[in-house]
Design an enzyme around this catalytic site. Structure first.
Site, PDB file in Angstrom:
ATOM      1  CB  SER A  91      -0.892  -0.002   1.249  1.00  0.00           C
ATOM      2  OG  SER A  91      -1.445   1.280   1.496  1.00  0.00           O
ATOM      3  CE  LYS A 114      -4.496  -3.762   2.991  1.00  0.00           C
ATOM      4  NZ  LYS A 114      -5.172  -2.730   2.191  1.00  0.00           N
ATOM      5  CG  ASN A 120      -3.489  -4.573  -0.847  1.00  0.00           C
ATOM      6  OD1 ASN A 120      -4.252  -4.777   0.087  1.00  0.00           O
ATOM      7  ND2 ASN A 120      -2.909  -3.403  -1.052  1.00  0.00           N
ATOM      8  NE  ARG A 125     -16.249  -6.745 -47.912  1.00  0.00           N
ATOM      9  CZ  ARG A 125     -15.491  -6.392 -48.959  1.00  0.00           C
ATOM     10  NH1 ARG A 125     -14.878  -5.230 -48.978  1.00  0.00           N
ATOM     11  NH2 ARG A 125     -15.352  -7.209 -49.995  1.00  0.00           N
TER      12      ARG A 125
END
Length: 458
Positions: A275, A281, A283, A314
């Site tokens: 973090s 942290k 994560n 087309r």
């Protein structure tokens, strides 16, 4: 901006297949192979083939001019053919007369895209096989690792981590089988000329198309498919479906990494999962990358489906809508596969925490096992009623369900203390989990064996 996020969101190998030069080279490879095929049929001089092939190098083109000219022309092929013709003329003026002979812009663009898709599917298939091998090993390792099964985000019944992973592995094996089934028929040459009749080549059109397919190593389509886009949709929907399966895996894994759960953790290290403000942290960044891809792919796939409604021979705008959509789908799928492989390779599985979490509800997770045993004597509904009352009592008193059950005369008269103790042990209520795991492992072993045989074949 996309280049800044490539390493996070898109697979490196697949992304390289759709680079600027790769896109141009796909069309140039079509032009070189077309010249060779038409020389085979005697439609153009054999001497024209080598100059065209020599000039068909993306690195020699003025890509900035192509970009600007495409805005006026409506596609990249028109300015590309002009530049290629000029380069061939500098080598052999006579050969320049035969560049793009009898073809139309969509022939070059579609076939060039198919060549890119072929390479991308090779990359995706290799990563898919690699992830299958990784998950197979994890299923084997954790086939007896008991954990909480969760429904509606609540504790439900005991399962095994091996069974949870086997569900993902089974989905990946189906994706692998699907790819093998449709890959070759979808990878076919597009060659129809101005309106899909190859009228400019007289009676030689089908022979040239077949030779073109041989030179490029693609299948020869039964008809030109300028307006029939099911092949494009087949590729895109497969990539979206596979990415969705990976998203399910990432969602489950991310929830297992939550602090309050803590049963799985992604790899940590300098610069990974941290973090900008909280040093502690860890994560789940791999899960985030996979989930980002899974959130985007359904809408991209929907674009391809809506673009199937092409106009006559087309498409007007619908064909154009595919150009960036399909590559993005494949690149996101590649990124999700790469992130999943890294995730599984480096994760930490905390089996002790899995066991601890089984006991959080103090035995309530085993209420069904007790109910089924009681039901043999008093009927399921009455057994369910009695056990439900005792579960509420256990919660109110903050006691283990086993203790409450033992004190109930109606239940203790039917089930002995030893039986109740066994019924409230999670490892004794896994049902057919091992059977299901064994089935998926057998499928994985067969798939791995067949892929090894193919790699050994000449």
């Amino acid at each position: 901006m996309t280049e800044l996020l490539d390493s996070l969101l898109r697979g490196a190998a697949v992304t390289a297949r759709f680079s600027r030069d790769a896109t141009l080279q796909g069309m140039l490879d079509f032009e070189a192979a077309l010249a060779a095929a038409e020389a085979d049929a005697g439609l153009i001089p054999v001497a024209a083939v080598a100059p065209i092939a020599a000039a068909a190098r993306a690195s020699a083109l003025d890509w900035a001019a192509l970009r600007d000219d495409a805005a006026r022309a409506g596609n990249l092929a028109i300015p590309l053919v002009k530049q290629l013709t000029a380069r061939v003329a500098a080598i052999d003026a006579d050969a320049a007369r035969f560049v793009h002979w009898g073809a139309t812009s969509q022939d070059a663009i579609d076939t060039g895209l198919i060549l890119q898709v072929r390479g991308a599917l090779d990359d995706l298939g290799a990563d898919l096989d690699g992830l299958i091998v990784q998950l197979t090993a994890q299923v084997r390792q954790h086939r007896a690792t008991v954990m909480v099964g969760r429904t509606w985000l609540q504790h439900a019944l005991p399962i095994t981590f091996g069974l949870k992973l086997a569900g993902t592995l089974d989905a990946l094996l189906r994706a692998r089988d699907d790819l093998a089934r449709w890959r070759d028929p979808v990878l076919c040459v597009q060659f129809g000329g101005a309106a899909g009749t190859l009228a400019s080549l007289g009676t030689q059109g089908p022979a040239v198309a077949a030779a073109l397919a041989r030179h490029l190593g693609l299948a020869d389509a039964a008809t030109p498919w300028h307006g029939q886009r099911d092949r494009i949709v087949r590729v895109g929907s497969w990539a979206a479906s596979l990415t969705g399966s990976l998203g399910k895996f990432a969602r489950d894994t991310a929830m297992l990494t939550q602090t309050e759960v803590g049963e799985v953790a992604e790899a940590s290290g300098p610069g990974r999962g941290g973090s900008s403000t909280m040093p502690h942290k860890r994560n789940p960044v791999g899960c985030a990358a996979i989930l980002a891809a899974a959130a985007r792919t359904p809408q991209l796939a929907a674009t391809l489906f809506s673009a199937m409604q092409q106009d006559h021979e087309r498409g007007l705008g619908t064909w154009h809508a595919e150009w960036e959509t399909l590559p993005e789908l494949l690149m996101l799928c590649g990124g999700a596969l790469a992130a999943a492989r890294t995730l599984v390779e480096d994760w930490t599985v905390d089996t002790a925490r899995m066991r601890t979490n089984l006991d959080i509800t103090h035995g309530l997770i085993m209420a069904e096992a007790v109910t089924m045993a009681l039901g043999e004597t008093m009927g399921r509904l009455e057994a369910h009623r009695r056990v439900e009352v005792l579960c509420r009592e256990a919660v109110a008193q903050r006691r283990h369900l086993l203790d409450v059950l033992r004190e109930d005369d109606g239940i203790s008269s039917v089930l002995s203390p030893e039986t109740l103790a066994r019924l409230t042990e999670p490892q004794h209520y896994l049902g057919a989990a091992e059977t299901f795991v064994s089935r998926v492992l057998a499928l994985a072993d067969a798939a791995t064996s067949s892929s090894q045989l193919r790699r050994k074949s000449p």
